[in-house]
Motif scaffolding. Structure first.
Motif, PDB file in Angstrom:
ATOM      1  N   ALA A  58     -32.783  74.301 -59.459  1.00 29.34           N
ATOM      2  CA  ALA A  58     -32.315  72.438 -59.050  1.00 29.34           C
ATOM      3  C   ALA A  58     -31.069  73.135 -57.879  1.00 29.34           C
ATOM      4  CB  ALA A  58     -32.203  71.051 -59.555  1.00 29.34           C
ATOM      5  N   LYS A  59     -31.403  73.458 -56.614  1.00 32.12           N
ATOM      6  CA  LYS A  59     -30.111  73.508 -56.398  1.00 32.12           C
ATOM      7  C   LYS A  59     -28.707  72.054 -56.593  1.00 32.12           C
ATOM      8  CE  LYS A  59     -32.298  75.715 -52.272  1.00 32.12           C
ATOM      9  NZ  LYS A  59     -32.652  75.496 -50.359  1.00 32.12           N
ATOM     10  N   GLY A  60     -27.886  72.930 -55.716  1.00 35.71           N
ATOM     11  CA  GLY A  60     -26.951  71.445 -55.643  1.00 35.71           C
ATOM     12  C   GLY A  60     -25.648  71.318 -56.689  1.00 35.71           C
ATOM     13  N   ARG A  61     -25.140  70.924 -57.298  1.00 36.49           N
ATOM     14  CA  ARG A  61     -24.191  70.922 -57.899  1.00 36.49           C
ATOM     15  C   ARG A  61     -23.934  71.805 -59.086  1.00 36.49           C
ATOM     16  NH1 ARG A  61     -21.194  64.769 -58.313  1.00 36.49           N
ATOM     17  NH2 ARG A  61     -21.434  64.408 -56.380  1.00 36.49           N
ATOM     18  N   THR A  62     -24.729  71.655 -60.175  1.00 32.11           N
ATOM     19  CA  THR A  62     -25.161  72.606 -61.069  1.00 32.11           C
ATOM     20  C   THR A  62     -25.735  73.202 -61.654  1.00 32.11           C
ATOM     21  OG1 THR A  62     -27.766  71.146 -61.953  1.00 32.11           O
ATOM     22  CG2 THR A  62     -25.450  70.240 -63.224  1.00 32.11           C
ATOM     23  N   ALA A  63     -26.158  74.241 -59.938  1.00 29.71           N
ATOM     24  CA  ALA A  63     -27.137  75.724 -59.945  1.00 29.71           C
ATOM     25  C   ALA A  63     -26.029  76.178 -60.758  1.00 29.71           C
ATOM     26  CB  ALA A  63     -27.093  75.497 -58.511  1.00 29.71           C
ATOM     27  N   ASP A  64     -24.463  76.407 -60.298  1.00 32.20           N
ATOM     28  CA  ASP A  64     -23.850  77.257 -60.118  1.00 32.20           C
ATOM     29  C   ASP A  64     -23.866  77.367 -61.985  1.00 32.20           C
ATOM     30  OD1 ASP A  64     -22.901  78.672 -58.339  1.00 32.20           O
ATOM     31  OD2 ASP A  64     -21.383  77.773 -58.197  1.00 32.20           O
ATOM     32  N   ASP A  65     -23.243  76.422 -62.920  1.00 32.56           N
ATOM     33  CA  ASP A  65     -23.315  76.430 -63.867  1.00 32.56           C
ATOM     34  C   ASP A  65     -24.472  76.602 -64.964  1.00 32.56           C
ATOM     35  OD1 ASP A  65     -20.522  75.591 -64.295  1.00 32.56           O
ATOM     36  OD2 ASP A  65     -20.996  73.156 -64.367  1.00 32.56           O
ATOM     37  N   ILE A  67     -27.070  79.385 -63.810  1.00 28.12           N
ATOM     38  CA  ILE A  67     -26.940  80.346 -63.763  1.00 28.12           C
ATOM     39  C   ILE A  67     -25.556  81.128 -64.179  1.00 28.12           C
ATOM     40  CG2 ILE A  67     -26.254  82.228 -61.857  1.00 28.12           C
ATOM     41  CD1 ILE A  67     -29.244  81.591 -61.457  1.00 28.12           C
ATOM     42  N   LYS A  68     -24.698  80.260 -64.831  1.00 26.63           N
ATOM     43  CA  LYS A  68     -23.644  80.824 -65.524  1.00 26.63           C
ATOM     44  C   LYS A  68     -24.386  80.622 -67.410  1.00 26.63           C
ATOM     45  CE  LYS A  68     -19.226  79.883 -62.748  1.00 26.63           C
ATOM     46  NZ  LYS A  68     -19.257  78.775 -63.281  1.00 26.63           N
ATOM     47  N   LEU A  69     -24.883  79.957 -67.613  1.00 31.94           N
ATOM     48  CA  LEU A  69     -25.804  79.811 -68.930  1.00 31.94           C
ATOM     49  C   LEU A  69     -26.743  80.864 -69.491  1.00 31.94           C
ATOM     50  CD1 LEU A  69     -26.344  78.025 -71.615  1.00 31.94           C
ATOM     51  CD2 LEU A  69     -27.617  76.511 -70.253  1.00 31.94           C
ATOM     52  N   LEU A  70     -27.179  80.872 -68.319  1.00 30.72           N
ATOM     53  CA  LEU A  70     -28.658  82.196 -68.188  1.00 30.72           C
ATOM     54  C   LEU A  70     -27.435  83.445 -68.203  1.00 30.72           C
ATOM     55  CD1 LEU A  70     -30.706  80.946 -65.410  1.00 30.72           C
ATOM     56  CD2 LEU A  70     -31.412  81.336 -67.923  1.00 30.72           C
ATOM     57  N   GLU A  71     -26.566  83.959 -67.509  1.00 27.24           N
ATOM     58  CA  GLU A  71     -25.903  84.814 -67.634  1.00 27.24           C
ATOM     59  C   GLU A  71     -25.364  85.179 -68.539  1.00 27.24           C
ATOM     60  OE1 GLU A  71     -24.443  87.260 -65.334  1.00 27.24           O
ATOM     61  OE2 GLU A  71     -26.233  85.876 -63.321  1.00 27.24           O
ATOM     62  N   LYS A  72     -25.099  83.335 -69.447  1.00 36.80           N
ATOM     63  CA  LYS A  72     -24.382  84.058 -71.144  1.00 36.80           C
ATOM     64  C   LYS A  72     -25.107  84.758 -71.524  1.00 36.80           C
ATOM     65  CE  LYS A  72     -22.237  80.558 -74.347  1.00 36.80           C
ATOM     66  NZ  LYS A  72     -22.126  79.061 -74.506  1.00 36.80           N
ATOM     67  N   VAL A  73     -26.876  84.121 -72.340  1.00 39.93           N
ATOM     68  CA  VAL A  73     -27.711  84.161 -72.937  1.00 39.93           C
ATOM     69  C   VAL A  73     -27.921  85.472 -72.282  1.00 39.93           C
ATOM     70  CG1 VAL A  73     -27.550  82.017 -73.420  1.00 39.93           C
ATOM     71  CG2 VAL A  73     -28.962  82.740 -71.643  1.00 39.93           C
ATOM     72  N   SER A 130     -28.037  64.045 -67.920  1.00 40.72           N
ATOM     73  CA  SER A 130     -27.589  65.631 -67.608  1.00 40.72           C
ATOM     74  C   SER A 130     -28.810  66.484 -67.407  1.00 40.72           C
ATOM     75  CB  SER A 130     -27.236  65.772 -69.487  1.00 40.72           C
ATOM     76  OG  SER A 130     -28.337  65.948 -70.555  1.00 40.72           O
ATOM     77  N   THR A 131     -28.513  67.784 -66.943  1.00 37.53           N
ATOM     78  CA  THR A 131     -29.866  69.024 -67.039  1.00 37.53           C
ATOM     79  C   THR A 131     -31.023  69.191 -68.576  1.00 37.53           C
ATOM     80  OG1 THR A 131     -28.147  69.700 -65.686  1.00 37.53           O
ATOM     81  CG2 THR A 131     -29.561  70.659 -66.236  1.00 37.53           C
ATOM     82  N   ARG A 132     -31.898  69.928 -67.501  1.00 32.37           N
ATOM     83  CA  ARG A 132     -32.660  69.923 -69.328  1.00 32.37           C
ATOM     84  C   ARG A 132     -33.361  70.683 -68.716  1.00 32.37           C
ATOM     85  NH1 ARG A 132     -32.637  64.870 -71.838  1.00 32.37           N
ATOM     86  NH2 ARG A 132     -30.375  63.788 -71.234  1.00 32.37           N
ATOM     87  N   LEU A 133     -34.036  71.140 -69.545  1.00 28.14           N
ATOM     88  CA  LEU A 133     -35.208  72.542 -69.477  1.00 28.14           C
ATOM     89  C   LEU A 133     -36.331  71.852 -69.702  1.00 28.14           C
ATOM     90  CD1 LEU A 133     -36.241  75.309 -69.453  1.00 28.14           C
ATOM     91  CD2 LEU A 133     -36.421  74.920 -71.469  1.00 28.14           C
TER      92      LEU A 133
END
Ligand code: PRP
Length: 208
Positions: free
Chosen positions: A9-16, A18-24, A179-182
């Motif tokens: 999803a574009k928007g305010r949670t996109a950066d976070d 991507i950071k979560l994906l980077e973290k794993v 909250s954001t979900r998978l």
């Protein structure tokens, strides 16, 4: 392993997200939410990321155009698609609420007018309470509706509460937490089981 398509999803949670994906350990070298590019591949060649409007993520996932989606519970609830909701990624935490002017008289004809970006969520909420409503679908700046007399109240997401406060409105009723979900496409969950489960397990390690 199958390559998986992930709708983010574009928007305010996109950066976070991507950071979560980077973290794993899932890296998208050329990702930028400022770029006009809409498709990105991770460095390991396992994930094709498509960057789409948040409201559209459940549609991509239900149709199988994406195997996986990362999107807010608000859009999942509004879309009411046939998908699996697998993980709470604990990003973009906020809450649905009914907001309006405090102490306002109920409408004379007893039908409450509710403006919202989420008319299905609003309908379902008031239906459970047995309150008849008319919904007005808006696409943004929803807080304006009671101020200019377009609606009696709004149903919207509240995060810091600043938008409500700065426009002189009050939370009249708290609703579901968001909250954001998978989310996962039902067919992919079975046919690409190994890759999907590997992705879920990997993402889960970032939440612990
Ligand atoms: C969302 C939401 C509220 C605001 C809540 O709007 O619809 O208006 O954020 O956040 P707050 O409680 O921290 O103030 P968004 O910023 O997505 O803009 P929009 O009005 O264009 O939909």
């Amino acid at each position: 392993m199958n390559m998986l398509t992930l709708a983010l999803a574009k928007g305010r949670t996109a950066d976070d997200s991507i950071k979560l994906l980077e973290k794993v350990g899932i890296h998208f070298d050329d990702f930028s939410d400022q770029s006009r590019k809409l498709v990105f591949y991770d460095a390991a060649g396992l994930i094709k990321l498509i960057f789409v409007k948040a409201v559209d993520v459940p549609t991509y996932v239900e149709n199988g155009a994406a195997d996986l989606g990362i999107v807010g519970k608000d859009n999942i609830m509004e879309a009411r698609k046939d998908i699996y909701e697998i993980l709470d990624l604990q990003l973009g935490q906020c809450q649905f609420a009914v907001a309006g002017f405090n102490g306002e008289e109920p409408p004379k004809n007893n039908v409450l007018t509710v403006a919202s970006k989420y008319p299905a969520v609003a309908k379902s909420h008031f239906q459970k309470k047995g309150v008849p409503i008319e919904t007005i679908k808006l696409n943004g700046s929803v807080e304006l509706a009671p101020i200019i007399g377009l609606a009696d109240v709004i149903v919207d997401i509240v995060e810091s509460g600043n938008t409500i406060r700065e426009n002189g409105l009050t939370i009249l009723e708290e609703m579901d937490a968001v909250s954001t979900r998978l989310i996962v496409n039902k067919a992919s969950f079975t046919t690409k089981s190994e890759s999907v489960h590997a992705f879920i397990n990997t993402l889960q390690t970032g939440l612990e």
